[in-house]
Structures are given as structure tokens and as C-alpha cells.
Write a protein that holds these residues in place. Structure first.
Motif, PDB file in Angstrom:
ATOM      1  N   ALA A  39       0.828  -1.153   0.000  1.00 39.84           N
ATOM      2  CA  ALA A  39       0.000   0.000   0.000  1.00 39.84           C
ATOM      3  C   ALA A  39       0.845   1.177   0.000  1.00 39.84           C
ATOM      4  O   ALA A  39       0.741   1.962  -0.673  1.00 39.84           O
ATOM      5  CB  ALA A  39      -0.858  -0.145   1.203  1.00 39.84           C
ATOM      6  N   TYR A 356      -1.565   7.741  -2.793  1.00 39.63           N
ATOM      7  CA  TYR A 356      -1.243   7.218  -1.472  1.00 39.63           C
ATOM      8  C   TYR A 356       0.270   7.307  -1.282  1.00 39.63           C
ATOM      9  O   TYR A 356       1.025   6.499  -1.792  1.00 39.63           O
ATOM     10  CB  TYR A 356      -1.715   5.773  -1.380  1.00 39.63           C
ATOM     11  N   TYR A 361      -1.839  -0.152   4.877  1.00 38.43           N
ATOM     12  CA  TYR A 361      -3.233  -0.578   4.808  1.00 38.43           C
ATOM     13  C   TYR A 361      -3.320  -2.086   4.671  1.00 38.43           C
ATOM     14  O   TYR A 361      -2.367  -2.754   4.244  1.00 38.43           O
ATOM     15  CB  TYR A 361      -3.963   0.092   3.636  1.00 38.43           C
ATOM     16  N   VAL A 371      -5.692   4.104  -8.299  1.00 35.88           N
ATOM     17  CA  VAL A 371      -5.062   4.277  -6.995  1.00 35.88           C
ATOM     18  C   VAL A 371      -3.551   4.171  -7.183  1.00 35.88           C
ATOM     19  O   VAL A 371      -3.034   3.101  -7.514  1.00 35.88           O
ATOM     20  CB  VAL A 371      -5.551   3.220  -5.983  1.00 35.88           C
ATOM     21  N   ILE A 373      -0.064   4.058  -5.522  1.00 36.41           N
ATOM     22  CA  ILE A 373       0.450   3.718  -4.199  1.00 36.41           C
ATOM     23  C   ILE A 373       1.966   3.755  -4.228  1.00 36.41           C
ATOM     24  O   ILE A 373       2.613   3.034  -4.994  1.00 36.41           O
ATOM     25  CB  ILE A 373      -0.036   2.327  -3.758  1.00 36.41           C
ATOM     26  N   VAL A 377       4.534   2.612   1.116  1.00 38.39           N
ATOM     27  CA  VAL A 377       3.321   2.290   1.853  1.00 38.39           C
ATOM     28  C   VAL A 377       3.360   0.830   2.277  1.00 38.39           C
ATOM     29  O   VAL A 377       3.594  -0.066   1.461  1.00 38.39           O
ATOM     30  CB  VAL A 377       2.076   2.573   0.987  1.00 38.39           C
TER      31      VAL A 377
END
Length: 418
Positions: A39, A356, A361, A371, A373, A377
Motif C-alpha cells: 500500500a 497514497y 493498509y 489508486v 500507491i 506504503v
């Protein structure tokens, strides 16, 4: 989504047929789900200039007595008195400071003034089914703070305090709602309905919204419906079983022209509306926030939102930038149909995506091609509240982090789901 594919901030999408396809306030189409593996730094506008800033600063963290005794009252009232007339009479430039106490609200209140300050000194305001229980604020450069609202003979829409802060450059902070709001599954419940005028900023800070808003998965504690036309910041606030509906799903007739940003907030079991946000033609920032599912409380039952549905961050209308954001979308009985991250992609929505940048996550990602990422992450999110977030009602309305004290009150749960 690769970095090269990442849309430019504020990119517009095909908004055709928006007027013909207006989606109702509480109708939320589901997004397709796909899993990803791994993530959150943000820029933001300068903090709101508060005319009564010295008032807020005077109530320093420390002992309960220091918090309550930080300001000298400007009125002489007794416990049990009705504060509705006092509040309704606030005028331009006035500072109203209540003595710390327990008071009744026996009627709806509307304050329409500029440059005013209302400070509750840690007072508890009791609301009743037989009286009005709405508090509307309007004007510019005002401050409203340091009190708790406690229903006395019910915990649903018939007695729950609803706050309407509207206008420009306002700051509402250090408030708590005691008890539960147990609205039935067929009802939509909300606690705060904010509005921010174009060219200004609104701030909601240090709020305890740790009581659920009912059995409807579309319920939200803060509901922005076509009234946020610039930046709304929500900071250091605690949400339970009802998050923030910060981006509306309807056409241009009622959409928010501004956006809702978050910093230092905690969301527990908020289901489909934890952080639902996004701005037209602008970046939206979410920083230092935790969104989690726990085993506390019951699962809302309304089938209209499909059983156990959960979205941690739900992006609408443009880029939503996450920094140091932690989302846990999987735990025990709440795993069904959960999305850690979701991006709305209906035609009435502008080019939406999630950027992100840092955090961690767990759980599936809806619309993974929208999305982005960062490689930093992680996959082990924290589940405790951010360090700066309020974690008890007393921390919010008394403005203190000190435990106990002779003036601290227990949380008044009504037994809605505990």
C-alpha cells in the motif's frame, strides 16, 4: 497506476448527463473490487485566522481546573438555567463565556453575527425532546467551543443536538456529544452540517463524536451536502459508527465546490462513510489519520448498503492525497465487502484518483487502476488513534488530557449498542 499514468491535479472528467442522472443524497453505487499488495506530506492553506484565538489559547492543557478556569465568565447564570436566550442574543463582536456548569437548551438557537466568540468553559448542555435542539451558526470569523451536548429523554433525532456552522472563516472546536444517536435503519442521521463560503475556510477541531449515529450504514456524523464551497478542515477528532460524508453524489445542482481535508483523525467502525471526500478542480489532503474496523458494537443492519460494506478512504471528484494514513479493512465479522480504498467512477464524477504517499493498509482496493500507491506504503497499519487526536469526551469539551478530576464527567452511553 504508474507515476507516468497519474492524472494532473484538478483534471476534469466527462460530466455529461449529470443533470439527467442526479444521484440522491443517500444512494451510493458500489465500486468494483480488486486487490493490490502494498500500500501518506501535504501542503495546505494557512490555518484560519481566528479573531478569538487568544480565547482558545487561554484554555491550556493540564489539570481539569486549569482548563475550566482559563476564562472568566461574562454572564451570571445558575445550573439548570436555559441558555437558548443567551446564545440567541449573541451579536457582532461579542464574547460570551459561560460559567462551567450544566444547563438546559429549551429551544432552537440561531446566531447570525460576525467576529463573535462563544466559549462554554467545559459546560454540559442538556437537550430535551419537547424543546428545539438545533444550533445554527452563521457569519464570518467566529469561534464556538468547549461544551458537551447530552440528550435527557431520548437519543434519536427527536432530541439529538444538530449543529449547523455556516459562513466564512469560522472555527468550531472542543465539543462532545454524550450518549448515542440510535436512529432507526430507515433513517439518515447526521450530527454536524457545515457550510463554507467561497474564498474562506472552515475548521472543525478536537471533536468527540464517539457515539454511533444509528443502524443505517449511510449515516455520517459530519454531512456536507452542497454547502462546502471552499476548504473545510477536520482535525484531531474521534468518530465512531459514523464518519464524514464530505463529497456528495449528486449533480451540479447540489455539489460541493470546495473540499474536505483531514488531519489527525480517528475513524472506528464507520462503514461506508469513513472518509468520503474529494474536491472539484483541487487537491484534497488526508494526513495522519487512522481508519479501522474493530469488534466493538453491533454491525448496522440496513440492507440498502449491502451487508457489512466498508470503505476506508472513498475518493470523489479529483485527487485525494494520503500521507501517513493507516487503513485496516479486515477484522472478524466485518470482513464482508470491505474496501480499504475506493474511487468513485460514475460519469457525474470528475477524474478521481487516490495518491497514497505514505502509511499502511490492509484489505482490497476498489478501482486499483485509479489508486497510485507509493512503494513506501506498508501492509501493517496502526489501529490506535493518532497521537494528537482526542480519545475521550472530556479531552474534547474540557480541553484537557489530564485524567479524572472533580469536574470530569463519565460518558453517558444510552446502551444503543454497548
Amino acid at each position: 497506476m504508474t507515476d507516468a499514468d497519474r492524472p494532473a491535479s484538478g483534471a476534469d472528467a466527462d460530466d455529461a448527463d449529470a443533470g439527467d442522472r442526479a444521484i440522491s443524497d443517500d444512494a451510493d453505487a458500489d465500486d468494483s473490487a480488486a486487490s493490490t499488495d502494498t500500500a501518506p506530506e501535504v501542503s495546505r492553506r494557512s490555518y484560519l485566522r481566528i479573531a478569538g484565538g487568544a480565547v482558545g489559547a487561554a484554555v491550556v492543557a493540564g489539570t481539569v481546573g486549569a482548563a475550566v478556569d482559563g476564562l472568566a465568565p461574562t454572564v451570571d447564570i445558575e445550573d439548570g438555567d436555559d441558555v437558548a436566550p443567551l446564545l440567541s442574543d449573541v451579536s457582532d463582536g461579542e464574547t460570551l463565556v459561560l460559567p462551567q456548569g450544566t444547563y438546559d437548551l429549551r429551544g432552537d438557537v440561531s446566531i447570525d453575527a460576525d467576529d463573535f466568540t462563544v466559549h462554554g468553559n467545559g459546560s454540559v448542555i442538556r437537550t430535551y425532546e419537547s424543546y428545539g435542539h438545533e444550533l445554527a451558526l452563521a457569519g464570518s470569523n467566529y469561534e464556538f467551543s468547549h461544551m458537551a451536548f447530552e440528550p435527557q429523554n431520548g437519543s434519536d433525532d427527536s432530541v439529538w443536538m444538530t449543529l449547523w456552522p455556516y459562513g466564512s472563516d469560522w472555527h468550531v472546536h472542543h465539543l462532545a456529544w454524550l450518549s448515542e444517536k440510535c436512529v432507526p435503519s430507515e433513517s439518515i442521521g447526521s450530527t454536524i452540517r457545515p457550510g463554507v463560503e467561497s474564498g474562506s475556510e472552515g475548521n472543525l477541531t478536537d471533536l468527540w463524536l464517539g457515539a454511533g449515529v444509528g443502524d443505517q450504514q449511510g449515516n455520517s456524523h459530519v454531512h456536507c451536502f452542497g454547502s462546502v464551497d471552499d476548504d473545510l478542515w477536520i482535525r484531531r477528532s474521534y468518530f465512531y459508527q459514523g464518519g464524514v460524508y464530505g463529497a456528495n453524489s449528486s449533480s451540479e445542482r447540489v455539489r460541493n465546490e470546495g473540499t474536505t481535508h483531514f488531519e489527525g483523525c480517528y475513524f472506528e467502525n464507520c462503514y461506508s462513510h469513513s472518509i468520503r471526500t474529494g474536491g472539484h478542480f483541487q487537491d484534497t489532503h488526508v494526513r495522519d489519520c487512522v481508519v479501522t474496523l474493530t469488534e466493538r458494537g453491533r454491525v448496522p443492519s440496513n440492507p440498502a448498503y449491502s451487508t457489512n460494506i466498508f470503505r476506508g478512504v472513498w475518493a470523489w471528484h479529483g485527487p485525494v492525497i494520503l500521507e501517513d494514513v493507516h487503513v485496516s479493512a479486515q477484522t472478524g465479522r466485518r470482513r464482508t465487502d470491505a474496501r480499504a480504498l475506493a474511487v468513485e467512477d460514475r460519469r457525474i464524477v470528475q477524474a478521481s484518483y487516490i495518491d497514497y504517499r505514505s502509511g499502511a493498509y490492509t484489505g482490497p482496493v476498489g478501482q486499483p487502476d485509479r489508486v497510485w500507491i507509493d512503494s513506501s506504503v506498508g501492509s501493517e497499519p496502526r489501529t490506535d488513534p493518532p497521537d494528537a487526536c482526542v480519545t475521550t469526551p472530556e479531552e474534547a469539551y474540557l480541553g484537557t488530557t489530564a485524567p479524572g478530576g472533580s469536574l470530569a464527567r463519565p460518558s453517558m452511553w444510552s446502551g444503543c449498542d454497548r
